[in-house]
Design an enzyme around this catalytic site. Structure first.
Site, mmCIF file in Angstrom:
data_model
loop_
_atom_site.group_PDB
_atom_site.id
_atom_site.type_symbol
_atom_site.label_atom_id
_atom_site.label_comp_id
_atom_site.label_asym_id
_atom_site.label_seq_id
_atom_site.Cartn_x
_atom_site.Cartn_y
_atom_site.Cartn_z
ATOM 1 N N ASP A 38 80.730 -5.090 -19.591
ATOM 2 C CA ASP A 38 80.654 -4.405 -18.852
ATOM 3 C C ASP A 38 79.985 -2.862 -20.053
ATOM 4 O O ASP A 38 79.885 -3.382 -21.041
ATOM 5 C CB ASP A 38 81.817 -3.394 -18.526
ATOM 6 C CG ASP A 38 81.388 -3.106 -16.517
ATOM 7 O OD1 ASP A 38 80.603 -1.951 -17.011
ATOM 8 O OD2 ASP A 38 81.663 -3.526 -16.089
ATOM 9 N N HIS B 131 81.281 3.093 -15.399
ATOM 10 C CA HIS B 131 81.247 2.027 -14.763
ATOM 11 C C HIS B 131 82.213 1.236 -15.798
ATOM 12 O O HIS B 131 83.587 0.598 -14.809
ATOM 13 C CB HIS B 131 79.899 0.677 -14.238
ATOM 14 C CG HIS B 131 80.185 0.189 -13.908
ATOM 15 N ND1 HIS B 131 80.247 -1.657 -14.081
ATOM 16 C CD2 HIS B 131 79.514 -0.066 -12.725
ATOM 17 C CE1 HIS B 131 80.253 -2.082 -13.165
ATOM 18 N NE2 HIS B 131 79.647 -1.173 -11.692
ATOM 19 N N SER C 42 81.694 -4.656 -8.424
ATOM 20 C CA SER C 42 82.509 -4.494 -9.442
ATOM 21 C C SER C 42 83.713 -4.096 -9.743
ATOM 22 O O SER C 42 84.513 -3.871 -10.509
ATOM 23 C CB SER C 42 81.633 -3.462 -9.858
ATOM 24 O OG SER C 42 80.753 -3.101 -10.143
ATOM 25 N N PRO D 209 87.747 -22.169 3.945
ATOM 26 C CA PRO D 209 86.778 -21.506 3.519
ATOM 27 C C PRO D 209 85.698 -21.301 4.097
ATOM 28 O O PRO D 209 84.988 -22.404 4.540
ATOM 29 C CB PRO D 209 86.720 -21.843 1.960
ATOM 30 C CG PRO D 209 87.334 -23.364 2.302
ATOM 31 C CD PRO D 209 87.922 -22.938 3.371
#
Length: 579
Positions: free
Chosen positions: A212, A254, A427, A466
Protein backbone atom coordinates in the site's frame (compact mmCIF):
# COMPACT_ATOMS: atom_id res chain seq x y z
CA UNK A 1 -0.27 -0.05 -36.55
CA UNK A 2 1.84 -2.80 -34.87
CA UNK A 3 1.37 -3.05 -31.11
CA UNK A 4 4.99 -2.04 -30.35
CA UNK A 5 4.69 1.03 -32.58
CA UNK A 6 1.38 1.95 -31.01
CA UNK A 7 2.87 1.75 -27.52
CA UNK A 8 5.81 3.94 -28.54
CA UNK A 9 3.38 6.46 -30.04
CA UNK A 10 1.37 6.48 -26.80
CA UNK A 11 4.55 7.08 -24.83
CA UNK A 12 5.49 9.92 -27.15
CA UNK A 13 2.12 11.55 -26.58
CA UNK A 14 2.45 11.12 -22.82
CA UNK A 15 5.90 12.69 -22.75
CA UNK A 16 6.00 15.05 -25.69
CA UNK A 17 2.83 17.13 -25.42
CA UNK A 18 3.02 20.73 -24.16
CA UNK A 19 1.11 19.75 -21.01
CA UNK A 20 3.82 17.26 -20.23
CA UNK A 21 6.70 19.61 -20.84
CA UNK A 22 9.20 19.53 -18.00
CA UNK A 23 7.87 16.29 -16.53
CA UNK A 24 10.00 13.25 -15.91
CA UNK A 25 9.68 10.62 -18.67
CA UNK A 26 6.78 8.22 -18.23
CA UNK A 27 7.94 4.90 -16.74
CA UNK A 28 8.06 1.98 -19.19
CA UNK A 29 8.34 -1.80 -18.84
CA UNK A 30 11.10 -3.46 -20.89
CA UNK A 31 10.40 -7.21 -21.23
CA UNK A 32 13.24 -9.50 -22.34
CA UNK A 33 12.90 -12.57 -24.57
CA UNK A 34 15.10 -14.83 -22.44
CA UNK A 35 17.69 -14.79 -19.66
CA UNK A 36 20.67 -14.61 -21.99
CA UNK A 37 23.85 -15.97 -20.44
CA UNK A 38 21.88 -17.11 -17.37
CA UNK A 39 20.02 -19.67 -19.49
CA UNK A 40 23.30 -21.54 -20.06
CA UNK A 41 24.74 -23.89 -17.45
CA UNK A 42 27.87 -22.36 -16.03
CA UNK A 43 29.27 -20.08 -13.34
CA UNK A 44 26.99 -17.11 -14.13
CA UNK A 45 23.85 -19.21 -13.80
CA UNK A 46 25.16 -20.94 -10.67
CA UNK A 47 25.90 -17.57 -9.03
CA UNK A 48 22.45 -16.26 -9.90
CA UNK A 49 20.71 -19.33 -8.46
CA UNK A 50 22.87 -19.16 -5.34
CA UNK A 51 21.88 -15.51 -4.86
CA UNK A 52 18.21 -16.47 -5.29
CA UNK A 53 18.63 -19.20 -2.67
CA UNK A 54 20.04 -16.62 -0.23
CA UNK A 55 17.25 -14.17 -0.97
CA UNK A 56 14.35 -16.60 -0.62
CA UNK A 57 13.78 -17.50 3.03
CA UNK A 58 13.39 -21.07 4.31
CA UNK A 59 9.79 -20.22 5.22
CA UNK A 60 9.09 -19.23 1.61
CA UNK A 61 10.63 -22.47 0.33
CA UNK A 62 8.49 -24.48 2.77
CA UNK A 63 5.37 -22.68 1.55
CA UNK A 64 6.35 -23.35 -2.08
CA UNK A 65 6.76 -27.04 -1.25
CA UNK A 66 3.34 -27.14 0.39
CA UNK A 67 1.75 -25.54 -2.67
CA UNK A 68 3.50 -28.01 -4.96
CA UNK A 69 2.15 -30.93 -2.91
CA UNK A 70 -1.36 -29.49 -3.12
CA UNK A 71 -1.20 -29.12 -6.90
CA UNK A 72 0.43 -32.48 -7.63
CA UNK A 73 -1.40 -34.70 -5.20
CA UNK A 74 -4.29 -33.24 -3.27
CA UNK A 75 -5.85 -30.61 -5.51
CA UNK A 76 -8.37 -28.16 -4.10
CA UNK A 77 -11.35 -28.95 -1.90
CA UNK A 78 -13.86 -28.37 -4.69
CA UNK A 79 -12.20 -29.32 -7.98
CA UNK A 80 -11.43 -33.02 -8.58
CA UNK A 81 -7.90 -33.89 -7.54
CA UNK A 82 -5.53 -33.72 -10.52
CA UNK A 83 -3.37 -36.62 -11.68
CA UNK A 84 -0.23 -36.85 -9.61
CA UNK A 85 2.79 -35.31 -11.27
CA UNK A 86 6.42 -34.86 -10.23
CA UNK A 87 6.84 -31.90 -7.91
CA UNK A 88 8.44 -28.90 -9.63
CA UNK A 89 11.78 -27.59 -8.31
CA UNK A 90 11.44 -25.00 -5.55
CA UNK A 91 13.87 -22.72 -7.38
CA UNK A 92 13.48 -22.26 -11.14
CA UNK A 93 14.23 -19.86 -13.97
CA UNK A 94 11.60 -17.42 -12.71
CA UNK A 95 13.88 -16.75 -9.74
CA UNK A 96 16.71 -15.65 -12.02
CA UNK A 97 17.17 -11.89 -12.48
CA UNK A 98 17.21 -10.29 -15.92
CA UNK A 99 20.57 -10.84 -17.61
CA UNK A 100 22.93 -8.07 -16.37
CA UNK A 101 24.24 -7.65 -19.91
CA UNK A 102 20.71 -6.97 -21.18
CA UNK A 103 20.14 -4.44 -18.41
CA UNK A 104 23.45 -2.73 -19.15
CA UNK A 105 22.54 -2.44 -22.84
CA UNK A 106 19.24 -0.76 -21.93
CA UNK A 107 21.02 1.68 -19.60
CA UNK A 108 23.62 2.49 -22.25
CA UNK A 109 20.81 3.75 -24.49
CA UNK A 110 19.74 6.40 -22.02
CA UNK A 111 17.32 4.59 -19.70
CA UNK A 112 17.41 4.84 -15.91
CA UNK A 113 16.39 1.67 -14.05
CA UNK A 114 13.44 2.04 -11.66
CA UNK A 115 12.75 -1.57 -10.69
CA UNK A 116 13.75 -5.09 -11.75
CA UNK A 117 11.44 -8.11 -11.86
CA UNK A 118 12.82 -11.63 -11.88
CA UNK A 119 9.36 -13.13 -12.31
CA UNK A 120 8.52 -11.02 -15.37
CA UNK A 121 12.11 -11.05 -16.70
CA UNK A 122 11.77 -7.31 -17.09
CA UNK A 123 12.93 -3.93 -15.89
CA UNK A 124 10.97 -0.74 -15.58
CA UNK A 125 12.80 2.36 -16.69
CA UNK A 126 12.52 6.11 -17.07
CA UNK A 127 13.72 6.82 -20.57
CA UNK A 128 13.74 9.76 -22.98
CA UNK A 129 11.23 9.22 -25.77
CA UNK A 130 13.91 9.18 -28.44
CA UNK A 131 15.68 6.28 -26.70
CA UNK A 132 12.69 3.92 -26.75
CA UNK A 133 13.01 3.06 -30.45
CA UNK A 134 16.69 2.18 -29.95
CA UNK A 135 15.82 -0.03 -26.99
CA UNK A 136 13.00 -1.72 -28.90
CA UNK A 137 15.48 -2.55 -31.68
CA UNK A 138 17.66 -4.63 -29.34
CA UNK A 139 17.30 -8.29 -30.40
CA UNK A 140 16.65 -9.52 -26.87
CA UNK A 141 13.84 -7.02 -26.11
CA UNK A 142 10.44 -8.68 -26.51
CA UNK A 143 8.14 -5.78 -25.68
CA UNK A 144 7.97 -2.23 -24.34
CA UNK A 145 4.85 -1.25 -22.43
CA UNK A 146 3.92 1.72 -20.22
CA UNK A 147 3.77 1.08 -16.49
CA UNK A 148 0.10 1.20 -15.49
CA UNK A 149 -0.91 4.07 -13.27
CA UNK A 150 -3.93 5.94 -11.98
CA UNK A 151 -5.03 8.43 -9.34
CA UNK A 152 -6.26 7.18 -5.97
CA UNK A 153 -9.90 6.12 -5.98
CA UNK A 154 -12.21 8.80 -4.67
CA UNK A 155 -14.38 6.18 -2.99
CA UNK A 156 -11.48 5.38 -0.68
CA UNK A 157 -10.95 8.98 0.40
CA UNK A 158 -14.20 10.01 2.06
CA UNK A 159 -13.44 9.95 5.79
CA UNK A 160 -16.33 10.38 8.18
CA UNK A 161 -14.82 11.11 11.62
CA UNK A 162 -16.16 8.89 14.36
CA UNK A 163 -17.86 11.09 16.92
CA UNK A 164 -18.25 8.30 19.46
CA UNK A 165 -15.63 5.56 19.57
CA UNK A 166 -17.60 3.65 22.17
CA UNK A 167 -18.92 0.12 21.78
CA UNK A 168 -21.53 -0.68 19.15
CA UNK A 169 -24.82 -1.23 21.03
CA UNK A 170 -25.50 -4.25 18.81
CA UNK A 171 -22.35 -6.00 20.02
CA UNK A 172 -22.90 -8.82 22.53
CA UNK A 173 -21.66 -8.33 26.06
CA UNK A 174 -18.04 -9.39 26.59
CA UNK A 175 -17.25 -9.39 30.31
CA UNK A 176 -13.53 -9.96 29.72
CA UNK A 177 -13.40 -7.17 27.14
CA UNK A 178 -11.08 -9.11 24.85
CA UNK A 179 -13.51 -9.26 21.92
CA UNK A 180 -15.39 -5.97 22.42
CA UNK A 181 -15.06 -4.61 18.89
CA UNK A 182 -16.73 -1.30 19.65
CA UNK A 183 -17.62 0.70 16.51
CA UNK A 184 -15.91 -1.93 14.33
CA UNK A 185 -18.35 -4.63 15.44
CA UNK A 186 -20.65 -4.56 12.40
CA UNK A 187 -17.86 -4.93 9.83
CA UNK A 188 -16.51 -8.08 11.47
CA UNK A 189 -19.84 -9.47 12.68
CA UNK A 190 -21.23 -9.54 9.11
CA UNK A 191 -18.39 -11.95 8.29
CA UNK A 192 -18.87 -14.11 11.43
CA UNK A 193 -15.36 -13.23 12.60
CA UNK A 194 -16.19 -12.95 16.34
CA UNK A 195 -17.29 -16.59 16.30
CA UNK A 196 -13.87 -17.62 15.03
CA UNK A 197 -12.11 -15.44 17.60
CA UNK A 198 -14.00 -17.16 20.39
CA UNK A 199 -12.74 -20.48 18.98
CA UNK A 200 -9.21 -19.24 19.77
CA UNK A 201 -8.21 -18.36 16.21
CA UNK A 202 -6.89 -14.84 15.55
CA UNK A 203 -4.49 -15.51 12.66
CA UNK A 204 -1.68 -17.07 14.66
CA UNK A 205 1.15 -18.56 12.60
CA UNK A 206 0.21 -16.74 9.37
CA UNK A 207 2.41 -14.16 7.63
CA UNK A 208 0.52 -11.47 5.68
CA UNK A 209 2.07 -9.04 3.23
CA UNK A 210 0.33 -5.66 2.86
CA UNK A 211 1.18 -3.59 -0.23
CA UNK A 212 0.00 0.00 0.00
CA UNK A 213 0.98 3.65 0.43
CA UNK A 214 2.85 3.55 3.74
CA UNK A 215 2.15 2.73 7.36
CA UNK A 216 2.26 4.47 10.76
CA UNK A 217 2.49 2.04 13.67
CA UNK A 218 2.33 4.45 16.60
CA UNK A 219 -1.49 4.52 16.54
CA UNK A 220 -3.02 2.98 19.65
CA UNK A 221 -4.78 0.26 17.61
CA UNK A 222 -1.53 -0.87 15.94
CA UNK A 223 0.98 -0.84 18.76
CA UNK A 224 0.49 -4.55 19.39
CA UNK A 225 1.32 -5.47 15.78
CA UNK A 226 4.03 -8.04 15.06
CA UNK A 227 6.01 -6.79 12.05
CA UNK A 228 8.26 -9.31 10.32
CA UNK A 229 9.72 -6.94 7.72
CA UNK A 230 9.29 -3.52 6.10
CA UNK A 231 10.29 -2.05 2.75
CA UNK A 232 9.67 1.23 0.91
CA UNK A 233 9.89 0.44 -2.80
CA UNK A 234 9.09 4.00 -3.83
CA UNK A 235 12.12 5.53 -2.11
CA UNK A 236 14.32 2.43 -2.02
CA UNK A 237 14.75 2.04 1.74
CA UNK A 238 13.38 0.04 4.66
CA UNK A 239 11.17 2.74 6.17
CA UNK A 240 7.58 2.82 4.83
CA UNK A 241 6.50 5.59 7.22
CA UNK A 242 5.81 9.22 6.33
CA UNK A 243 8.95 11.15 5.36
CA UNK A 244 8.45 14.94 5.28
CA UNK A 245 11.37 15.33 2.86
CA UNK A 246 9.82 13.16 0.13
CA UNK A 247 6.12 12.63 0.94
CA UNK A 248 2.96 14.67 0.93
CA UNK A 249 1.24 14.72 4.37
CA UNK A 250 -1.38 12.14 3.28
CA UNK A 251 1.17 9.58 2.02
CA UNK A 252 0.56 6.99 4.75
CA UNK A 253 -3.18 7.61 5.33
CA UNK A 254 -4.52 4.93 2.98
CA UNK A 255 -2.04 2.21 3.97
CA UNK A 256 -2.51 2.80 7.70
CA UNK A 257 -6.30 2.61 7.35
CA UNK A 258 -6.04 -0.63 5.35
CA UNK A 259 -3.60 -2.16 7.87
CA UNK A 260 -5.81 -1.24 10.82
CA UNK A 261 -8.80 -2.89 9.12
CA UNK A 262 -7.10 -6.30 9.06
CA UNK A 263 -4.73 -6.05 12.03
CA UNK A 264 -5.99 -3.40 14.44
CA UNK A 265 -6.59 -4.42 18.04
CA UNK A 266 -7.91 -2.16 20.76
CA UNK A 267 -10.91 -3.63 22.60
CA UNK A 268 -13.81 -1.22 22.77
CA UNK A 269 -12.73 0.58 19.60
CA UNK A 270 -11.29 -1.51 16.77
CA UNK A 271 -10.63 -5.23 16.27
CA UNK A 272 -9.40 -6.62 12.97
CA UNK A 273 -9.85 -10.25 11.93
CA UNK A 274 -6.16 -11.26 12.01
CA UNK A 275 -4.59 -9.15 14.73
CA UNK A 276 -2.25 -11.94 15.86
CA UNK A 277 -0.79 -12.69 12.45
CA UNK A 278 2.69 -11.44 11.52
CA UNK A 279 3.04 -8.73 8.89
CA UNK A 280 5.29 -7.69 6.02
CA UNK A 281 4.68 -4.04 5.13
CA UNK A 282 5.56 -2.84 1.64
CA UNK A 283 5.10 0.73 0.41
CA UNK A 284 4.42 0.56 -3.33
CA UNK A 285 2.21 3.61 -3.98
CA UNK A 286 3.23 7.25 -4.18
CA UNK A 287 0.53 9.73 -3.20
CA UNK A 288 0.28 13.22 -4.64
CA UNK A 289 2.88 12.89 -7.39
CA UNK A 290 2.54 12.92 -11.17
CA UNK A 291 2.25 9.13 -11.06
CA UNK A 292 0.53 8.35 -7.77
CA UNK A 293 0.00 4.62 -8.28
CA UNK A 294 2.70 2.69 -10.05
CA UNK A 295 2.47 -0.94 -11.09
CA UNK A 296 6.20 -1.69 -11.19
CA UNK A 297 6.62 -1.02 -7.48
CA UNK A 298 3.71 -3.40 -6.83
CA UNK A 299 5.39 -6.16 -8.86
CA UNK A 300 8.64 -5.64 -6.98
CA UNK A 301 6.73 -5.67 -3.70
CA UNK A 302 4.96 -8.97 -4.28
CA UNK A 303 8.22 -10.67 -5.24
CA UNK A 304 9.73 -9.39 -1.99
CA UNK A 305 6.76 -10.56 0.11
CA UNK A 306 6.87 -14.03 -1.46
CA UNK A 307 10.62 -14.38 -0.86
CA UNK A 308 10.18 -13.25 2.76
CA UNK A 309 7.68 -16.05 3.40
CA UNK A 310 4.26 -14.38 3.12
CA UNK A 311 1.33 -16.79 3.09
CA UNK A 312 -1.16 -14.11 2.01
CA UNK A 313 -0.71 -10.78 0.25
CA UNK A 314 -3.50 -8.24 0.55
CA UNK A 315 -3.52 -5.35 -1.88
CA UNK A 316 -6.02 -2.50 -2.04
CA UNK A 317 -4.51 -1.14 -5.24
CA UNK A 318 -6.03 -1.49 -8.70
CA UNK A 319 -4.50 -0.58 -12.05
CA UNK A 320 -6.63 0.75 -14.92
CA UNK A 321 -4.62 3.30 -16.93
CA UNK A 322 -3.09 1.86 -20.11
CA UNK A 323 -5.32 -1.22 -19.74
CA UNK A 324 -8.58 -1.86 -21.56
CA UNK A 325 -11.13 -4.54 -20.76
CA UNK A 326 -9.56 -6.78 -23.44
CA UNK A 327 -6.34 -6.75 -21.39
CA UNK A 328 -8.12 -8.01 -18.26
CA UNK A 329 -8.04 -11.65 -19.31
CA UNK A 330 -6.03 -13.03 -16.41
CA UNK A 331 -2.71 -13.16 -18.23
CA UNK A 332 -1.87 -9.82 -19.89
CA UNK A 333 -1.39 -7.04 -17.31
CA UNK A 334 2.04 -7.01 -15.70
CA UNK A 335 0.61 -6.95 -12.17
CA UNK A 336 -1.71 -9.83 -13.06
CA UNK A 337 1.19 -11.88 -14.39
CA UNK A 338 3.10 -11.24 -11.16
CA UNK A 339 0.04 -12.25 -9.12
CA UNK A 340 -0.23 -15.50 -11.09
CA UNK A 341 3.40 -16.33 -10.33
CA UNK A 342 2.88 -15.58 -6.63
CA UNK A 343 -0.09 -17.94 -6.60
CA UNK A 344 1.97 -20.64 -8.30
CA UNK A 345 4.47 -20.29 -5.46
CA UNK A 346 1.78 -20.79 -2.83
CA UNK A 347 0.88 -17.19 -1.93
CA UNK A 348 -2.83 -16.40 -1.70
CA UNK A 349 -3.37 -12.99 -3.34
CA UNK A 350 -6.40 -10.98 -2.13
CA UNK A 351 -6.96 -7.84 -4.22
CA UNK A 352 -9.55 -5.09 -4.45
CA UNK A 353 -11.65 -5.35 -7.60
CA UNK A 354 -11.72 -1.54 -7.83
CA UNK A 355 -14.07 1.38 -7.36
CA UNK A 356 -15.12 1.90 -10.98
CA UNK A 357 -18.60 0.35 -10.72
CA UNK A 358 -21.28 -0.33 -11.58
CA UNK A 359 -20.22 -0.54 -15.25
CA UNK A 360 -19.93 -4.12 -16.53
CA UNK A 361 -16.34 -5.27 -16.84
CA UNK A 362 -15.02 -2.42 -14.68
CA UNK A 363 -12.52 -4.71 -12.94
CA UNK A 364 -8.90 -3.57 -12.58
CA UNK A 365 -5.61 -5.49 -12.58
CA UNK A 366 -4.45 -7.65 -10.83
CA UNK A 367 -7.94 -8.59 -9.61
CA UNK A 368 -8.45 -10.42 -12.93
CA UNK A 369 -5.84 -13.07 -11.99
CA UNK A 370 -7.62 -16.46 -12.10
CA UNK A 371 -6.49 -17.71 -8.69
CA UNK A 372 -6.60 -14.39 -6.87
CA UNK A 373 -9.50 -13.54 -4.58
CA UNK A 374 -10.91 -10.29 -5.97
CA UNK A 375 -13.08 -8.45 -3.47
CA UNK A 376 -16.08 -6.18 -3.93
CA UNK A 377 -17.86 -4.01 -1.36
CA UNK A 378 -21.31 -4.16 0.24
CA UNK A 379 -23.02 -1.81 2.66
CA UNK A 380 -24.17 -2.57 6.18
CA UNK A 381 -27.28 -4.46 5.03
CA UNK A 382 -25.46 -6.53 2.43
CA UNK A 383 -26.34 -4.59 -0.73
CA UNK A 384 -23.62 -4.00 -3.32
CA UNK A 385 -22.02 -0.57 -2.99
CA UNK A 386 -22.62 1.64 -6.03
CA UNK A 387 -18.91 2.27 -6.55
CA UNK A 388 -17.87 -1.41 -6.38
CA UNK A 389 -16.48 -2.65 -9.72
CA UNK A 390 -18.10 -5.67 -11.31
CA UNK A 391 -17.07 -8.41 -13.72
CA UNK A 392 -16.78 -10.38 -15.76
CA UNK A 393 -13.18 -10.59 -16.91
CA UNK A 394 -12.60 -10.30 -20.65
CA UNK A 395 -12.46 -14.11 -20.93
CA UNK A 396 -15.88 -14.25 -19.17
CA UNK A 397 -14.80 -15.52 -15.75
CA UNK A 398 -16.91 -14.52 -12.77
CA UNK A 399 -15.49 -11.67 -10.72
CA UNK A 400 -15.52 -10.52 -7.96
CA UNK A 401 -14.92 -13.72 -6.02
CA UNK A 402 -16.25 -12.43 -2.69
CA UNK A 403 -17.70 -9.31 -1.09
CA UNK A 404 -17.42 -7.78 2.36
CA UNK A 405 -18.34 -4.53 4.12
CA UNK A 406 -16.82 -1.56 2.30
CA UNK A 407 -19.09 1.33 3.33
CA UNK A 408 -18.39 3.22 6.55
CA UNK A 409 -15.59 0.85 7.58
CA UNK A 410 -14.09 1.91 10.91
CA UNK A 411 -10.34 2.54 10.55
CA UNK A 412 -7.39 4.16 12.30
CA UNK A 413 -6.17 7.56 11.09
CA UNK A 414 -2.46 7.83 10.28
CA UNK A 415 -0.17 10.24 12.12
CA UNK A 416 -2.53 10.37 15.08
CA UNK A 417 -2.48 8.37 18.27
CA UNK A 418 -6.19 7.83 18.85
CA UNK A 419 -8.23 9.22 15.92
CA UNK A 420 -10.50 7.07 13.77
CA UNK A 421 -12.53 7.54 10.59
CA UNK A 422 -15.14 5.64 8.64
CA UNK A 423 -14.04 5.09 5.03
CA UNK A 424 -15.65 3.74 1.87
CA UNK A 425 -14.14 1.58 -0.83
CA UNK A 426 -13.16 -1.89 -1.91
CA UNK A 427 -9.84 -0.90 -0.32
CA UNK A 428 -11.40 -1.76 3.04
CA UNK A 429 -13.53 -4.77 2.15
CA UNK A 430 -10.34 -6.39 0.82
CA UNK A 431 -8.33 -6.55 4.07
CA UNK A 432 -11.40 -7.90 5.86
CA UNK A 433 -11.52 -10.83 3.43
CA UNK A 434 -7.75 -11.29 3.64
CA UNK A 435 -8.12 -11.47 7.41
CA UNK A 436 -10.75 -14.18 7.04
CA UNK A 437 -8.35 -16.09 4.79
CA UNK A 438 -5.74 -15.82 7.53
CA UNK A 439 -8.17 -17.30 10.05
CA UNK A 440 -8.77 -20.28 7.75
CA UNK A 441 -5.06 -20.79 7.15
CA UNK A 442 -4.28 -20.46 10.85
CA UNK A 443 -6.78 -23.25 11.56
CA UNK A 444 -5.42 -25.36 8.65
CA UNK A 445 -1.70 -24.63 8.23
CA UNK A 446 -1.35 -27.59 5.84
CA UNK A 447 -3.77 -26.04 3.33
CA UNK A 448 -2.50 -24.29 0.20
CA UNK A 449 -4.04 -21.20 -1.41
CA UNK A 450 -6.51 -23.16 -3.55
CA UNK A 451 -7.98 -24.92 -0.54
CA UNK A 452 -8.32 -21.66 1.40
CA UNK A 453 -9.96 -19.95 -1.56
CA UNK A 454 -12.40 -22.83 -2.04
CA UNK A 455 -13.37 -22.86 1.64
CA UNK A 456 -14.10 -19.12 1.60
CA UNK A 457 -16.04 -19.21 -1.67
CA UNK A 458 -18.09 -22.35 -1.08
CA UNK A 459 -19.16 -21.26 2.40
CA UNK A 460 -20.14 -17.73 1.29
CA UNK A 461 -23.72 -16.46 1.07
CA UNK A 462 -24.23 -16.97 -2.69
CA UNK A 463 -22.13 -20.07 -3.27
CA UNK A 464 -24.97 -21.78 -5.12
CA UNK A 465 -25.48 -18.93 -7.62
CA UNK A 466 -22.38 -16.77 -8.07
CA UNK A 467 -22.66 -13.72 -10.31
CA UNK A 468 -20.57 -10.79 -11.53
CA UNK A 469 -21.79 -8.39 -8.86
CA UNK A 470 -21.44 -10.33 -5.61
CA UNK A 471 -19.32 -13.27 -6.78
CA UNK A 472 -19.83 -16.15 -4.38
CA UNK A 473 -21.22 -13.70 -1.84
CA UNK A 474 -20.50 -12.38 1.64
CA UNK A 475 -17.82 -14.30 3.50
CA UNK A 476 -18.72 -16.50 6.47
CA UNK A 477 -15.42 -16.94 8.33
CA UNK A 478 -16.84 -19.47 10.80
CA UNK A 479 -18.14 -21.80 8.10
CA UNK A 480 -14.94 -21.38 6.07
CA UNK A 481 -12.82 -22.50 9.04
CA UNK A 482 -15.07 -25.56 9.53
CA UNK A 483 -15.50 -26.26 5.78
CA UNK A 484 -16.50 -28.74 4.48
CA UNK A 485 -18.93 -29.63 7.24
CA UNK A 486 -22.20 -31.22 8.15
CA UNK A 487 -24.32 -29.49 10.76
CA UNK A 488 -27.87 -29.55 11.95
CA UNK A 489 -30.29 -29.83 14.85
CA UNK A 490 -31.75 -32.94 16.52
CA UNK A 491 -35.33 -32.63 17.79
CA UNK A 492 -38.15 -34.72 19.26
CA UNK A 493 -40.45 -35.60 16.34
CA UNK A 494 -43.59 -35.05 18.46
CA UNK A 495 -42.82 -32.15 20.79
CA UNK A 496 -40.23 -30.45 18.52
CA UNK A 497 -38.07 -30.10 21.63
CA UNK A 498 -34.36 -29.72 20.87
CA UNK A 499 -32.47 -32.72 22.20
CA UNK A 500 -29.14 -32.23 23.97
CA UNK A 501 -26.67 -35.09 24.29
CA UNK A 502 -27.83 -37.03 21.22
CA UNK A 503 -25.01 -38.98 19.52
CA UNK A 504 -24.48 -38.23 15.82
CA UNK A 505 -22.34 -40.89 14.12
CA UNK A 506 -21.05 -40.45 10.58
CA UNK A 507 -19.31 -42.76 8.15
CA UNK A 508 -18.58 -42.88 4.42
CA UNK A 509 -21.16 -44.61 2.25
CA UNK A 510 -19.83 -47.98 1.11
CA UNK A 511 -19.06 -48.14 -2.60
CA UNK A 512 -19.48 -44.43 -3.15
CA UNK A 513 -17.26 -43.22 -6.00
CA UNK A 514 -16.50 -40.12 -3.94
CA UNK A 515 -15.82 -41.94 -0.67
CA UNK A 516 -12.47 -41.16 1.05
CA UNK A 517 -9.57 -43.23 -0.17
CA UNK A 518 -8.80 -44.61 3.26
CA UNK A 519 -10.80 -45.06 6.42
CA UNK A 520 -7.87 -43.60 8.32
CA UNK A 521 -8.41 -40.18 6.73
CA UNK A 522 -8.98 -37.36 9.22
CA UNK A 523 -12.63 -37.29 10.30
CA UNK A 524 -13.60 -40.01 7.78
CA UNK A 525 -15.80 -41.51 10.51
CA UNK A 526 -16.63 -40.70 14.10
CA UNK A 527 -19.28 -39.21 16.34
CA UNK A 528 -20.23 -36.00 18.13
CA UNK A 529 -22.85 -35.07 20.72
CA UNK A 530 -25.46 -32.37 20.29
CA UNK A 531 -24.98 -29.34 22.54
CA UNK A 532 -27.46 -27.84 25.00
CA UNK A 533 -29.49 -26.39 22.12
CA UNK A 534 -29.63 -29.68 20.19
CA UNK A 535 -27.16 -28.49 17.55
CA UNK A 536 -24.19 -30.43 16.20
CA UNK A 537 -21.29 -29.71 13.84
CA UNK A 538 -19.09 -32.22 12.04
CA UNK A 539 -16.19 -30.07 10.77
CA UNK A 540 -13.59 -30.51 8.03
CA UNK A 541 -14.81 -33.74 6.51
CA UNK A 542 -12.69 -35.33 3.79
CA UNK A 543 -14.18 -35.36 0.31
CA UNK A 544 -16.81 -38.11 0.08
CA UNK A 545 -20.42 -39.21 0.50
CA UNK A 546 -21.62 -39.78 4.07
CA UNK A 547 -24.49 -41.26 6.04
CA UNK A 548 -25.28 -40.28 9.62
CA UNK A 549 -27.09 -42.15 12.39
CA UNK A 550 -28.53 -40.28 15.37
CA UNK A 551 -29.27 -42.03 18.66
CA UNK A 552 -30.37 -41.08 22.16
CA UNK A 553 -31.68 -43.16 25.08
CA UNK A 554 -35.46 -43.34 24.95
CA UNK A 555 -35.59 -42.77 21.18
CA UNK A 556 -35.36 -44.93 18.07
CA UNK A 557 -32.15 -44.61 16.09
CA UNK A 558 -32.62 -42.45 13.00
CA UNK A 559 -30.48 -42.78 9.86
CA UNK A 560 -30.08 -39.82 7.49
CA UNK A 561 -28.31 -39.09 4.24
CA UNK A 562 -26.51 -39.74 2.03
CA UNK A 563 -24.80 -36.35 2.03
CA UNK A 564 -22.15 -35.39 -0.49
CA UNK A 565 -19.24 -33.38 0.88
CA UNK A 566 -18.30 -30.86 -0.33
CA UNK A 567 -20.21 -28.61 -0.75
CA UNK A 568 -21.31 -27.12 2.53
CA UNK A 569 -24.77 -28.62 3.01
CA UNK A 570 -26.28 -26.17 5.45
CA UNK A 571 -28.57 -27.84 7.99
CA UNK A 572 -28.83 -31.64 8.12
CA UNK A 573 -31.67 -31.78 10.67
CA UNK A 574 -32.96 -35.02 12.18
CA UNK A 575 -36.15 -35.68 14.21
CA UNK A 576 -36.10 -38.67 16.62
CA UNK A 577 -39.17 -40.77 17.40
CA UNK A 578 -39.71 -41.70 21.07
CA UNK A 579 -39.67 -45.43 21.80
Amino acid sequence: MPRAALILAMAALAIGTPAAAGRAPAPMWIFFRDHGALDVAGPARDRALAEAARRITPRALARRAKAARERSGLGSLVAPAPTRAPAPPLLDDRDLPPDPAYVAAVVSRGAAIRTRSSWLNAVSVASPTESLACIQALPFVAEIRPVARESPDEADANPVPSADPGSDPRAPADPAGEFDAGPSFLQIDMLHIPEVHTMGDHGEGVVIGVLDSGFELDHEALRQLTVRGERDFVNGDDDPTYNPRTDVPTQSVHGTAVLSTIAGYLPGKLIGPAYRAEYLLGETERIGSELPVEEDYWCEGIEWAEAEGADIVTSSLSYHAWYHWRDLDGRTAAATRAANLALARGVLVVNAIGNEGPKEGSIGAPADAPGAISVGAVNGIGNLAGFSSVGPTYDRRTKPDLVAPGVGVFTAVARTYDHYARLNGTSFSTPLVAGCAALVLSAHPDWGPEAVRDALAMSASRAGQPDNQYGWGIVNARDAVLYPLLEGTVTDSITRERLAGAAVRWEPVAGSPRAPAATGDLNASGSVLTDSTGDYVIPNLPRGTYAITVSKPGYLDAPAGPYEVPPNLGDANVALRPR
